[in-house]
Design an enzyme around this catalytic site. Structure first.
Site, mmCIF file in Angstrom:
data_model
loop_
_atom_site.group_PDB
_atom_site.id
_atom_site.type_symbol
_atom_site.label_atom_id
_atom_site.label_comp_id
_atom_site.label_asym_id
_atom_site.label_seq_id
_atom_site.Cartn_x
_atom_site.Cartn_y
_atom_site.Cartn_z
ATOM 1 N N ARG A 34 0.866 -1.179 0.000
ATOM 2 C CA ARG A 34 0.000 0.000 0.000
ATOM 3 C C ARG A 34 0.902 1.228 0.000
ATOM 4 O O ARG A 34 1.869 1.274 0.763
ATOM 5 C CB ARG A 34 -0.904 -0.003 1.223
ATOM 6 N N GLU A 96 2.842 -5.039 -6.797
ATOM 7 C CA GLU A 96 1.551 -4.369 -6.941
ATOM 8 C C GLU A 96 1.520 -3.228 -5.934
ATOM 9 O O GLU A 96 1.592 -3.453 -4.726
ATOM 10 C CB GLU A 96 0.403 -5.335 -6.652
ATOM 11 N N ASN A 100 -4.835 4.044 -2.203
ATOM 12 C CA ASN A 100 -6.170 4.457 -1.792
ATOM 13 C C ASN A 100 -6.239 5.960 -1.983
ATOM 14 O O ASN A 100 -5.489 6.712 -1.348
ATOM 15 C CB ASN A 100 -6.431 4.049 -0.344
ATOM 16 N N ARG A 120 6.376 -7.014 14.482
ATOM 17 C CA ARG A 120 7.042 -7.394 13.237
ATOM 18 C C ARG A 120 6.200 -8.391 12.458
ATOM 19 O O ARG A 120 5.491 -9.197 13.027
ATOM 20 C CB ARG A 120 8.414 -7.988 13.522
ATOM 21 N N HIS A 124 10.784 -7.763 3.860
ATOM 22 C CA HIS A 124 11.338 -7.047 2.710
ATOM 23 C C HIS A 124 11.136 -7.853 1.431
ATOM 24 O O HIS A 124 10.771 -9.012 1.477
ATOM 25 C CB HIS A 124 12.835 -6.783 2.920
ATOM 26 N N LYS A 154 27.520 -7.397 10.088
ATOM 27 C CA LYS A 154 28.252 -8.660 9.966
ATOM 28 C C LYS A 154 28.109 -9.280 8.581
ATOM 29 O O LYS A 154 29.003 -9.966 8.119
ATOM 30 C CB LYS A 154 27.763 -9.652 11.027
ATOM 31 N N GLU A 170 15.984 -5.484 -0.098
ATOM 32 C CA GLU A 170 17.333 -6.042 -0.008
ATOM 33 C C GLU A 170 17.963 -5.983 -1.391
ATOM 34 O O GLU A 170 17.328 -6.312 -2.393
ATOM 35 C CB GLU A 170 17.284 -7.488 0.483
#
Length: 185
Positions: A34, A96, A100, A120, A124, A154, A170
């Site tokens: 969205r 997609e 709105n 959470r 990604h 790391k 990513e």
């Protein structure tokens, strides 16, 4: 004696190795985000990430629009609207963008949750590039916001950038991802 591969059923309880014939033609077709402002999002996904707009659908009665983007050559896409829709929904791995209507100009609109803060959920999407370092230099020149640069943390040689709505992307390349993820392999 060789041990079982990490991807084997023995190491992945619940994994079915018998593909149901009914699923033979299935593809991973889309991930939906969205978005607050389609102008900003279309600019980002087309100019910054190089995607093409495959199809736009406007649902005026429900006051929203859908924008389908992907890494496809649209020069041979059908021009008939119905055929173009079918063609679009047959492309693998599209984005997609759902807008709105009115969110782009609503001062009360707070934006959407990207899944990377509590609680959470979604994390990604990933985009393969030719060279992660060169791509990130370009993103930096374009003013893209980074979550992580390739030399940070790391895990080297991968980056995370944000789109205009804060969704994480990513960035990695095939030359380095094998060694970057090598310890987990």
């Amino acid at each position: 004696m060789a041990s079982e591969a990490k991807e084997s059923p023995a190491n992945n309880p619940g994994l079915s190795t018998v593909r149901d014939e009914a699923t033979k033609g299935y593809i991973m077709q889309q991930t939906m985000f969205r978005v607050k402002d389609p102008k900003a999002s279309l600019d980002f996904y087309s100019r910054v990430l190089g995607m093409s707009l495959l199809k736009r659908l406007d649902f005026s009665e429900m006051k929203f629009s859908l924008y389908f983007l992907g890494y496809e050559d649209t020069s041979t896409a059908p021009t008939d609207p119905t055929e173009r829709t079918v063609w679009t929904f047959g492309r693998p791995a599209t984005i997609e963008l759902t807008h709105n209507w009115g969110t782009e100009s609503d001062p009360e609109f707070k934006g959407y949750h990207n899944g990377n803060s509590e609680p959470r959920g979604f994390g990604h999407i990933g985009v393969t590039v030719d060279d992660v370092h060169k791509a990130c230099e370009r993103f930096e020149q374009l003013g893209v916001e980074f979550v992580k640069k390739p030399h940070d943390g790391k895990m080297k040689n991968i980056a995370f950038i944000k789109d205009p709505d804060g969704y994480w992307i990513e960035i990695f390349d095939l030359k380095t991802i094998g060694t970057t993820a090598g310890n987990a392999a």
